[in-house]
Structure formats: structure tokens, C-alpha cells
Enzyme design. Structure first.
Site, mmCIF file in Angstrom:
data_model
loop_
_atom_site.group_PDB
_atom_site.id
_atom_site.type_symbol
_atom_site.label_atom_id
_atom_site.label_comp_id
_atom_site.label_asym_id
_atom_site.label_seq_id
_atom_site.Cartn_x
_atom_site.Cartn_y
_atom_site.Cartn_z
ATOM 1 N N GLY A 14 7.630 1.488 4.741
ATOM 2 C CA GLY A 14 6.401 2.301 4.765
ATOM 3 C C GLY A 14 5.388 1.836 3.742
ATOM 4 O O GLY A 14 4.482 2.572 3.351
ATOM 5 N N LYS A 24 0.857 -1.201 0.000
ATOM 6 C CA LYS A 24 0.000 0.000 0.000
ATOM 7 C C LYS A 24 0.883 1.239 0.000
ATOM 8 O O LYS A 24 2.020 1.213 0.460
ATOM 9 C CB LYS A 24 -0.949 0.035 1.210
ATOM 10 C CG LYS A 24 -0.287 0.102 2.601
ATOM 11 C CD LYS A 24 0.023 1.503 3.101
ATOM 12 C CE LYS A 24 0.759 1.487 4.433
ATOM 13 N NZ LYS A 24 1.696 2.539 4.681
ATOM 14 N N ASP A 56 -2.145 -1.588 10.319
ATOM 15 C CA ASP A 56 -2.343 -1.542 8.857
ATOM 16 C C ASP A 56 -3.017 -2.797 8.309
ATOM 17 O O ASP A 56 -3.410 -2.824 7.137
ATOM 18 C CB ASP A 56 -0.968 -1.497 8.150
ATOM 19 C CG ASP A 56 -0.341 -0.136 8.189
ATOM 20 O OD1 ASP A 56 -1.055 0.821 8.533
ATOM 21 O OD2 ASP A 56 0.859 -0.038 7.883
#
Ligand code: C5P
Length: 314
Positions: free
Chosen positions: A98, A11, A136
């Protein structure tokens, strides 16, 4: 069914705002997350009781230190049975980047185990289990990523969502497609906890306007989408590693409409309007950064879909 293969897409955060610190030590977020077609490939096979994990990268833990292992352990704690699982992870997503690389593997394991064991959990319960392991992971469970169902008529589907709370409260957004994204992961990695720990909101100069961003997203206006991309965590990560600013600047000079850091970094991505400029930028960046990728939104069937998107050197 004894075996299943699942794509675990990375993502990017198109916006990331922090609204404040919570009593539980986490930060209250408002972030738009989007799945891209850079993905790990997870294979699960039923076997003897226990969890066995193999990864194509040797520097990744094969035990409780791996979120995918934690996901399997949690699944079998909630669904005790006499069988076990062997997990193979083909790692394509950079780590400590990230990009939710570990989280997406964990989500794929939860989704895959639920399929292999005839769906003991509802999607909602699976989302709750996901949130226990990491903030997440519920987002990574959105979309459709099973590669081996054999139906042939269930297209792979990426997700976009506005995430709030720790990141686990999700509102799905329409899936506008970004065709040309150049993603650069510098050599170093950053600890998410360290970035959040060092965040001082009074130092943040620019925050995203998520309501305005979502309007542009829904109208699929690429230029305005790019202009609305802001990540407040850059304040911290760029201070730790000024090279992140250099990459952002380089991508803009190479024609990106805008370039920002994803999550807590250090990956930076730029949105491009056309194929030629994006390919040229990826070639230039690839000379300095081994982990440079040319990707698009997850589930696209154009030439940047799946593994062909990867421009990484062997
Ligand atoms: O939930 P996860 O384990 O992915 O988060 C990693 C670290 O990032 C947390 O331990 C916390 O320090 C920080 N974090 C935060 N606020 C969030 C998400 C993560 O402070 N909303």
C-alpha cells in the site's frame, strides 16, 4: 548523458475516500497522497536495443510482470529508437504494502528515460503515459527525484496532492512537513484489486472530510492533520487481517497522535509529535515487525532523510 540515478519515494495516503464505482470497474477516489523518504534507488543506463531489468530482491519479477519494465516498454513503444536500456532497482520499499512501491519504480523509469533521451515527452504527456500503466503512477511522477544530475543546486523535492478519479487527476498541495512517521509493514501482503473488489460502502462507518483536512494541512497543524486521517479501505483490509487493527492500536498506545492504514494496506503509519516518542515506538514495533521504518516527509534534510531513515534489520 548515458546513465542516470533516480530516487523513487514511497507514498502514504493521509486520507482515502471512495465516492463510488465507475462504469470502467475502477472506483472514484478522493485521496491525499504524500511522498516519504523511504525510497528505492533506480539506475538507468543506455545500451543495446531491448530492456534488461535487475532487482536487488529476487522475488520481484524482472519482466512484463514488473511495472518498471512495463513503463520502459511503453516508453519505447511511443518513442521507437535503436537504443535500449538496462534498469537496476535497489529495493527498499516493502512490496504489496500500500506504499506504491511498484508504481514509484515505474514513474522513476519514465522520468529517467525521458531525461536520457533528451525529453521527447512533455511532463503532461509523461503523466498520461503513467496513467496507462497504473492509477498511482502519475502522483509518483510529481516532485523532483533525480540524484545524479550533478547540478548540486536542485534540491530533492517531495510532493503532496489531492488525487481524484482513479487517482490520476491531481491537484498539488503545499508541502507541509511531517517530521516523525513510524511505518509498519506486517509480514503479509494484500492485493489492491481484492480490497477494492470486496468494498461495500454501506459498511463504512467513518469517511474523511477532505476539505477540512486540506485546511489543516495548509495551516500545518500536526495534531489536527493527524485527527483528520481516515482511510475507508480499512473496512475491508482489517476484516481480511485483524492484525492491522492491532498495529494501529499499538502505535497509538506508543504515543502516535493517530495511526491509519496506507492505501489498500497492509502498511500502517503513525504520526508522532516528537523525536523521542517516535524513536521509542519504532524500537518497540521493530521487535515484532521486521519491516518497521522511521521516516519523515520526502526531501527533508534532517536525520530521517534518505537511507538513514530506515531502521530495518539487515
Ligand atoms: O490502477 P492499478 O493497476 O494500480 O489498480 C489496481 C487495481 O485496484 C485495479 O485493477 C482495480 O481493481 C483497483 N482500483 C480501483 N479503483 C481505483 C484504483 C484501483 O478499483 N481508483
Amino acid at each position: 548523458m548515458d546513465r542516470i540515478v533516480i530516487a523513487a519515494p514511497a507514498k502514504i495516503n493521509l486520507t482515502l475516500d471512495v465516492l463510488g464505482k465507475r462504469p470502467d470497474g475502477y472506483h472514484e477516489l478522493e485521496t491525499v497522497m504524500h511522498q516519504i523518504n523511504l525510497h528505492d534507488r533506480i539506475t538507468l543506463e543506455k545500451g543495446e536495443k531491448g530492456i534488461r531489468l535487475h532487482c536487488s530482491r529476487e522475488d520481484i519479477p524482472a519482466d512484463e510482470g514488473n511495472l518498471a519494465y512495463k513503463a520502459a516498454a511503453l516508453f519505447f513503444r511511443e518513442f521507437p529508437c535503436e537504443e535500449g536500456i538496462t534498469i537496476w532497482i535497489e529495493k527498499n520499499i516493502p512490496i504489496g504494502a500500500g506504499l506504491a512501491g511498484g508504481s514509484t519504480d515505474a514513474a522513476a523509469v519514465l522520468e529517467g528515460l525521458n531525461h536520457l533521451f533528451d525529453k521527447p515527452f512533455s511532463h503532461q504527456r509523461l503523466m498520461q503515459l503513467a496513467a496507462i500503466i497504473g492509477s498511482d503512477i502519475p502522483f509518483c511522477l510529481m516532485g523532483h527525484h533525480i540524484l545524479s544530475e550533478g547540478k548540486g543546486d536542485d534540491p530533492l523535492q517531495g510532493a503532496t496532492a489531492l488525487a481524484r478519479g482513479r487517482g490520476e487527476q491531481l491537484a498539488a498541495l503545499e508541502n507541509c512537513c511531517l517530521d516523525y512517521i513510524v511505518l509498519v509493514k506486517p509480514e503479509f501482503s494484500i492485493s489492491t484489486a481484492a480490497v477494492y473488489g470486496a468494498l461495500q460502502m454501506e459498511k463504512v462507518q467513518q469517511r474523511p472530510d477532505n476539505a477540512a483536512f486540506i485546511k489543516e494541512w495548509i495551516s500545518c497543524d500536526m495534531i489536527n492533520i493527524a485527527q483528520g486521517m481516515v482511510n475507508v479501505l480499512e473496512t475491508v483490509s482489517t476484516e481480511m487481517h485483524p492484525e492491522i487493527i492491532k498495529i494501529k492500536t499499538q502505535l497509538r498506545e506508543l504515543g502516535a497522535c493517530n495511526a491509519i492504514m496506507s492505501g489498500s494496506g497492509p502498511s500502517v503509519f503513525g504520526l508522532f509529535r516528537d523525536r523521542y516518542t517516535a524513536e521509542r515506538a519504532a524500537r518497540v514495533m521493530d521487535k515484532c515487525y521486521r519491516e518497521t521504518f522511521l521516516v519523515s516527509s520526502y526531501g527533508r534534510s534532517d536525520e530521517y532523510a534518505g537511507e538513514k531513515a530506515v531502521t530495518r534489520k539487515p
